[in-house]
Design an enzyme around this catalytic site. Sequence first.
Site, PDB file in Angstrom:
ATOM      1  N   SER A 406       0.826  -1.217   0.000  1.00 43.62           N
ATOM      2  CA  SER A 406       0.000   0.000   0.000  1.00 43.62           C
ATOM      3  C   SER A 406       0.847   1.248   0.000  1.00 43.62           C
ATOM      4  O   SER A 406       0.342   2.322  -0.309  1.00 43.62           O
ATOM      5  CB  SER A 406      -0.874   0.029   1.261  1.00 43.62           C
ATOM      6  N   HIS A 427      -1.465  -2.232  -6.790  1.00 41.44           N
ATOM      7  CA  HIS A 427      -2.075  -1.928  -5.497  1.00 41.44           C
ATOM      8  C   HIS A 427      -3.582  -2.066  -5.606  1.00 41.44           C
ATOM      9  O   HIS A 427      -4.247  -1.185  -6.162  1.00 41.44           O
ATOM     10  CB  HIS A 427      -1.683  -0.516  -5.034  1.00 41.44           C
TER      11      HIS A 427
END
Length: 697
Positions: A406, A427
């Site tokens: 992240s 992501h």
Amino acid sequence: MPDAIGYERIGDIAVLSANNPPVNALGYDTRVGLIKGIERAEADTGVRAVLIYGEGATYFAGADIREFGKPPREPYLPDVCNRIEACPLIVVSAMHGTALGGGLEIALSSHYRIAVPSARMGLPEVNLGLIPGATGTQRLPRLTGVEPAIDLVTSGRQIGAKEALSLGVIDKVAEGTPRDIGLAYVQELLDSGANRRAVSELPAPAPIDFDAAYDAALAKARGQLSPAYGVRAIQAASEKPFAEGVAEERRLFIELMGTKQRQGMIHAFFSERAVGKLPELDGVTPREVKAIGVIGGGTMGAGIATAALQSGLNVVLLEMSAEAGEAARGRIEGNLSGALKRGKLSQEKYDAMVGKALTIATDYQALSDVDLVIEAVFERMDVKKEVFRKLDAVCKPGAVLATNTSYLDIDEIAAETSRPQDVIGLHFFSPAHIMKLLEVVVAAKTAPEVAATGFALGKRLGKISVRAGVCDGFIGNRILKTYRTAAEHMVLDGASPYQIDKALTDFGFAMGPYAVSDLAGLDIGWMTRQRLAPTRHPRERVPTYADRLCEAGHYGQKTGKGYYIYEGSRRGGIPNPEVMDLIEAERAQLGLTPRDFSDDEIVRRYMAAMVNEGAKVLEEGIARRPLDIDMVFLSGYGFPRYQGGPMKWADMQGLDKVLADIRTFAKDDDWFWQPAPLLERLVAEGKTFDDLNKAAA
Ligand code: T1G
């Protein structure tokens, strides 16, 4: 360039064919061509009927959205519809592809309608901040009745040919090309002596409690106006003569056309299509991906594996042990069973996915032949580096090695391998098989075809893929940290988390930031604060009351208590009184005297922080264009679509007003509120973020 509407004569049938690729949008030339075609058929001696159909991918897919906001040009679409219906010859529309908006309205103004089985149709104008504006709200309820019409107009959903037939929207479904089934149906009607059948002459549909329907539509749309306006237009169909109903529809349509909501939603429509178009990908061929590896079968890894299986990919999921592997299989089956129960997935496909297509493994060797690997292991750099060292040793040459981190530094992860050019960030947002957003994080050494492979995988998984550069948090989480901090400062200075949540749900967010934190887990923010503490700037204001909450074991929904108390129900937790006690204690400790905040100031501070950080992300090249930032927040952070995204919202407010706010807020804290030089430059030059989008196109 062939005419937008072709004309030919087949026996005593005049055939009008649309030739306006890619979607036969009802632009000016097409509208003129339709009227000319009808007039020519009427003057063509011996013609007894007219067939209208679309060449190429689809029947008319709607008005030409690119014309919106420009001075409208006659013939207006409602006039084209009424002219078609007024034709003394029988007019038949044959549909395929997606007959949407004005396209379906053209079909509704025909006297009969036929479609191929794969045809889909609908009135999606609400998704553009509008309502049907070419008599659709008047003709549709005359065929279906009020309630199905309200469902279709307020939801904007597409229906298939079968459902359209059952609702009375169309008269017949037949296999074949639209031209062939259309000609056959016209001949059948002529042979049977069928008459013209003008929908506008059908009886007005029976009324319902329209005020209740209006209120329900308004409440459901969280501030978006168009669905509720659609109810009022359909009410006019029930209560007024057709012509007056059409006039009321037009009045409501024009009112919506002038709103910021329409600007925001059309910006979102075109941005969704532009976001995947990047010059750096032009002419670059993605690598072929048939099988992927997923490392880590927790919520995120299982979600990614689910999305991959649903797109037809084979998946090798690697876990630390057989038990963990089976637990991962259970999560994937749970994810897929939802689609199975809703009838979105056949039992046969379900069995194939969880059977042949999914392999659970515990040995890295099982990844030796996959084309791409995505790791979704614990968010710690040492753990990620260990994984990539093993992948480098095991995966075949050319395999793409992706991390789902992240915020960690992907350049640092890539440096652990002998093939940094094959390393990329993918992501996903949890739940990965449902959330549309995918940040494709291109590291310094990522090869162009690896970036292209990331985008191709995103498209295959049905994601909205946004290119991001490497920084802490990439685009979304980096900007989130800033506006979340702005909220925290307001809490320390006098606002409550609950007032802030309400102000932002009133702005249109699905959930406020504190409810979102409870959903994601307060421990994540707690870990981030601990991770960043050593490098924190002395002037940075970071509250500690939330740490006290975590120390007491309150992580939000997953523990039943956080900012809100959930008591077993995920929906609508009640404020946790301990939180205000902790906040008041911290204010006292800091010697802060709380002041009132209006909801308007809460929104302005929250949005100014979001836009200012967005401008910095643009300046640093982390995001390529303002529309990329808009798409991140519209598809991954619950930003209200009718506000267009943070950068579009700022343009519509006026960048000078946003900058003036930032300068005002800086009087309290000139460290946190440092205006982005790009924002100052755009204001000085009288430019907008949209100008940057256009310059990048
Ligand atoms: N007008 C102009 N351009 C359009 C368009 C439209 N209606 N629809 C699509 N395009 C462009 C799109 O920007 C893209 O351009 C290309 O066509 C391919 O689109 C009076 C007021 C039809 C299901 O809302 O839902 O009628 O990027 O990539 O995935 O009551 O496009 O290639 O340059 O999406 O195959 C109502 C909107 C209008 C339909 C096809 N109609 N379009 O999907 O291709 S308002 C809509 C779609 C109206 C009346 C009211 C989809 C599609 P480029 P695409 P696709």
